[in-house]
Design an enzyme around this catalytic site. Structure first.
Site, PDB file in Angstrom:
ATOM      1  N   GLY A  82       0.822  -1.216   0.000  1.00 57.35           N
ATOM      2  CA  GLY A  82       0.000   0.000   0.000  1.00 57.35           C
ATOM      3  C   GLY A  82       0.852   1.261   0.000  1.00 57.35           C
ATOM      4  O   GLY A  82       1.954   1.276   0.547  1.00 57.35           O
ATOM      5  N   ARG A 146       1.254  -5.815  -4.970  1.00 60.65           N
ATOM      6  CA  ARG A 146       1.314  -6.718  -3.818  1.00 60.65           C
ATOM      7  C   ARG A 146       1.748  -8.139  -4.184  1.00 60.65           C
ATOM      8  O   ARG A 146       1.471  -9.089  -3.444  1.00 60.65           O
ATOM      9  CB  ARG A 146      -0.060  -6.781  -3.137  1.00 60.65           C
ATOM     10  CG  ARG A 146      -0.463  -5.508  -2.406  1.00 60.65           C
ATOM     11  CD  ARG A 146      -1.599  -5.780  -1.430  1.00 60.65           C
ATOM     12  NE  ARG A 146      -2.127  -4.564  -0.843  1.00 60.65           N
ATOM     13  CZ  ARG A 146      -1.597  -3.948   0.212  1.00 60.65           C
ATOM     14  NH1 ARG A 146      -0.536  -4.452   0.780  1.00 60.65           N
ATOM     15  NH2 ARG A 146      -2.128  -2.858   0.684  1.00 60.65           N
ATOM     16  N   ASP A 177       4.803  -7.683   5.232  1.00 52.00           N
ATOM     17  CA  ASP A 177       4.764  -8.747   4.227  1.00 52.00           C
ATOM     18  C   ASP A 177       5.835  -8.528   3.151  1.00 52.00           C
ATOM     19  O   ASP A 177       6.510  -9.469   2.729  1.00 52.00           O
ATOM     20  CB  ASP A 177       3.384  -8.806   3.557  1.00 52.00           C
ATOM     21  CG  ASP A 177       2.328  -9.366   4.501  1.00 52.00           C
ATOM     22  OD1 ASP A 177       2.676 -10.220   5.342  1.00 52.00           O
ATOM     23  OD2 ASP A 177       1.160  -8.941   4.405  1.00 52.00           O
ATOM     24  N   LYS A 203       8.052   0.626   5.580  1.00 53.31           N
ATOM     25  CA  LYS A 203       6.947   1.459   5.119  1.00 53.31           C
ATOM     26  C   LYS A 203       5.620   0.895   5.580  1.00 53.31           C
ATOM     27  O   LYS A 203       5.457  -0.318   5.604  1.00 53.31           O
ATOM     28  CB  LYS A 203       6.977   1.486   3.588  1.00 53.31           C
ATOM     29  CG  LYS A 203       5.792   2.081   2.919  1.00 53.31           C
ATOM     30  CD  LYS A 203       5.128   1.132   1.917  1.00 53.31           C
ATOM     31  CE  LYS A 203       4.388  -0.014   2.531  1.00 53.31           C
ATOM     32  NZ  LYS A 203       3.499  -0.748   1.644  1.00 53.31           N
ATOM     33  N   THR A 204       4.687   1.662   5.979  1.00 50.61           N
ATOM     34  CA  THR A 204       3.263   1.374   6.080  1.00 50.61           C
ATOM     35  C   THR A 204       2.619   2.415   6.975  1.00 50.61           C
ATOM     36  O   THR A 204       3.115   2.693   8.076  1.00 50.61           O
ATOM     37  CB  THR A 204       2.904  -0.043   6.593  1.00 50.61           C
ATOM     38  OG1 THR A 204       1.478  -0.119   6.690  1.00 50.61           O
ATOM     39  CG2 THR A 204       3.493  -0.434   7.941  1.00 50.61           C
ATOM     40  N   ASP A 206       0.108   1.946   8.513  1.00 50.18           N
ATOM     41  CA  ASP A 206      -0.510   1.234   9.644  1.00 50.18           C
ATOM     42  C   ASP A 206       0.295   1.381  10.937  1.00 50.18           C
ATOM     43  O   ASP A 206      -0.234   1.171  12.020  1.00 50.18           O
ATOM     44  CB  ASP A 206      -0.661  -0.258   9.320  1.00 50.18           C
ATOM     45  CG  ASP A 206      -1.543  -0.503   8.109  1.00 50.18           C
ATOM     46  OD1 ASP A 206      -2.076   0.480   7.562  1.00 50.18           O
ATOM     47  OD2 ASP A 206      -1.707  -1.664   7.715  1.00 50.18           O
TER      48      ASP A 206
END
Ligand code: FBP
Length: 559
Positions: A82, A146, A177, A203-204, A206
């Site tokens: 993402g 992804r 992931d 990175k993320t 979240d």
């Protein structure tokens, strides 16, 4: 005709700050290595799976040294998963470090995520391209995807592509992931003596790729500030019109860090935290009762309005739902190639599914609105994750709260009004223009990735620590990827994955919410953070998140 906004034009000129150890340039770096490391758990399995890259020491850089190789090289970079604000700055940092070391170094961007390296889709990054993307949001410079890299065939193709471009290092910018992919690739490249190293970057949005060594994943800072601005605006509207309950679902696939940070920045009436729901073993019904109780109590005070924040991953933390989703994951994996199931109507699918679930899960599944059932049966992502961004938990809760309030009304326990608005803030924040923090942090992560490569390391995640201090005091280094791994069930089988960091219920960040929750529920303590500021006093423009300040220093700057 204007092609870029005035703000973007100004941001293109911003020169991001570099972490202290890197600021004297790529040719003035000293490397120190710590002790051998271990995976977080499942040591034997992880060691066997990653024999070549397991257990490496933590790396740390200081300036005043000349210890990096000056080997000229070509590097491939991949954006994976993402979008998160700052991705372009990671690439810019990597690019600038490479070009400073040797103008002839070449950086190739693989297009569309990990599949780019397998399919040989790439572009060479040049000054002109790079200069158009500095300090901008999005991943559009080379795109993302992804695709999971895990098969021998994929690795062989990646090697062929790298050989054809004379690439000797790959940088994968991704979340848990994607960095698991990075580790698998590093292992394979080492085992086959390819001479190609692999470095990851955390990175993320979240915020769940963090641990003792990684203070925060990039993008969390900008995304949460963007959501907080939007929530603040809605709070103003609610407080002005005084007629709606706004249920706002916030992105953040699994852990509730985004929701928690946004709550601390805005002080809404209700904040659900998935990890708390799990710990207290709350059922869907008890969550609904909790919300309905606050709605009713506020109504008694003449307030038929309010704000409820819902983490995207809530559904997977409700114990009964978790069991059902786990069973559905395995079931759907086994039905993937079952043409009878695939060609059935939606209703037929529901009955096939319930006939194979245990009775409690089947009962729960049947009790859900058909829209939610369909959303739960949608394809998993390539890593086996439920696509929680597509499950409308906010609408499910609104429906159930309305039903509960109707019941309470009949019993004489609610005499207010319940008029709802549902929102989902996710994609709005993922590609925002990076904050000053993310601009600097990401640039340093990319620059540092090159230092790790030149230090001859592979299977490492780029790390920048001490991030609540000014950039001049940030500490650069690398963490072995295997150190963060454990085994988890994915697609019906146990797989090595980087362990997600969940909200710690005994940590200072959650406690800051818990302490204020009742007050925020009944009084209106809304904060309106406004838009991210780029120019002006450092107290306004360079503040990190509340999460980072509480986690690292247990206090808030300027409060
Ligand atoms: P990453 O973990 O790859 O950074 O992605 C995070 C995320 O933004 C989640 O918050 C969200 O659930 C998911 O991506 C949405 O995925 P998609 O972009 O495929 O809709």
């Amino acid at each position: 005709m204007r092609t870029i906004s005035p703000l973007q034009k100004e941001r293109l000129k911003y020169q991001p700050k570099l972490a202290g150890a890197l600021s004297n340039g790529i040719n003035n770096i000293k490397l120190s290595l710590g002790e051998a490391t271990k995976s977080v758990s499942d040591t034997e399995e992880i060691k066997n799976l990653f024999s070549e890259v397991y257990g490496k020491p933590i790396a740390k850089f200081t300036s005043n040294g000349d210890e990096l190789s000056n080997q000229k090289r070509n590097i491939g970079v991949i954006l994976s998963g993402g979008q998160a604000p700052g991705g372009h700055n990671v690439i810019a940092g990597l690019y600038d470090a490479m070009k400073t070391q040797n103008k002839e170094n070449k950086l190739y961007g693989f297009l569309g995520g990990p599949s780019g390296i397998v399919e040989g889709k790439y572009m060479e990054l040049t000054d002109e391209i790079m200069d158009a993307y500095r300090n901008t949001g999005g991943f559009d410079i080379i795109g993302s995807g992804r695709t999971k890299l895990e098969t021998e065939e994929q690795f062989k193709k990646a090697l062929e592509v790298c050989k054809s471009l004379n690439i000797t290092a790959i940088v994968i910018i991704g979340g848990d992931d994607s960095n698991t992919n990075a580790c698998l690739l590093a292992q394979w490249m080492s085992k086959n003596n390819t001479g190609i190293s692999v470095i990851g970057c955390p990175k993320t949005i979240d915020g769940d790729l963090k641990n003792d060594q990684i203070e925060i994943s990039f993008g969390f800072d900008t995304a949460t500030k963007t959501y907080a601005e939007l929530i603040g605006n809605i709070q103003r509207d609610a407080n002005s019109a005084k007629k709606y309950w706004h249920f706002i679902k916030l992105m953040g696939r699994s852990a509730s860090h985004v929701c928690l940070e946004a709550a601390l920045q805005t002080q809404p009436n209700i904040t659900l935290i998935g990890e708390e729901v799990e710990k207290k073993a709350q059922s869907l019904e008890s969550i609904v009762n909790y919300i309905a109780d606050i709605v009713a109590r506020r109504a008694k005070n003449g307030k038929n309005f309010g704000i409820a924040l819902i983490p995207e991953g809530l559904i997977e933390f409700i114990p009964e739902m978790k069991v059902m989703i786990g069973a559905l994951n395995d079931l759907l994996a086994s039905l993937e190639s079952n043409s009878n199931y695939q060609n059935s109507s939606q209703e037929e699918k529901y009955s096939m599914i319930t006939s194979k679930l245990d009775s409690a899960s089947a009962k729960l599944f049947n009790s859900l609105p058909s829209q939610i059932k369909a959303q739960l049966l949608m394809d998993r992502d390539p890593h086996g994750n439920v696509q929680v961004s597509k499950i409308e938990t906010e609408k499910l809760l609104i429906e159930m709260v309305r039903e509960k309030l109707n019941k309470m009304k009949k019993e004489g326990n609610f005499d207010g009004k319940f008029s709802d608005q549902a929102h989902f803030f996710g994609y709005e924040g993922r590609c925002a223009m990076p904050s000053n923090f993310d601009s600097d942090y990401c640039y340093s992560l990319g620059y540092n990735a090159f230092a790790l490569i030149q230090a001859g390391l592979t299977g490492y995640l780029s790390s920048i620590k001490n991030t609540t201090k000014p950039a001049s005091e940030w500490v650069a280094g690398g963490v072995p990827l295997t150190m963060m791994m454990n085994m988890e069930r994915r697609h019906g089988a146990m797989k090595p994955v980087i362990k997600k960091a969940l909200v710690e219920l005994d940590g200072p960040v959650f406690r800051a919410l818990e302490k204020n929750r009742e007050k925020w529920a009944m009084e209106d303590c809304y904060i309106f953070p406004g838009a991210i500021q780029y120019f002006g006093p450092s107290d306004v423009c360079d503040l990190t998140t509340i999460t980072l300040q509480l986690e690292q220093e247990n206090k808030l700057v300027g409060v």
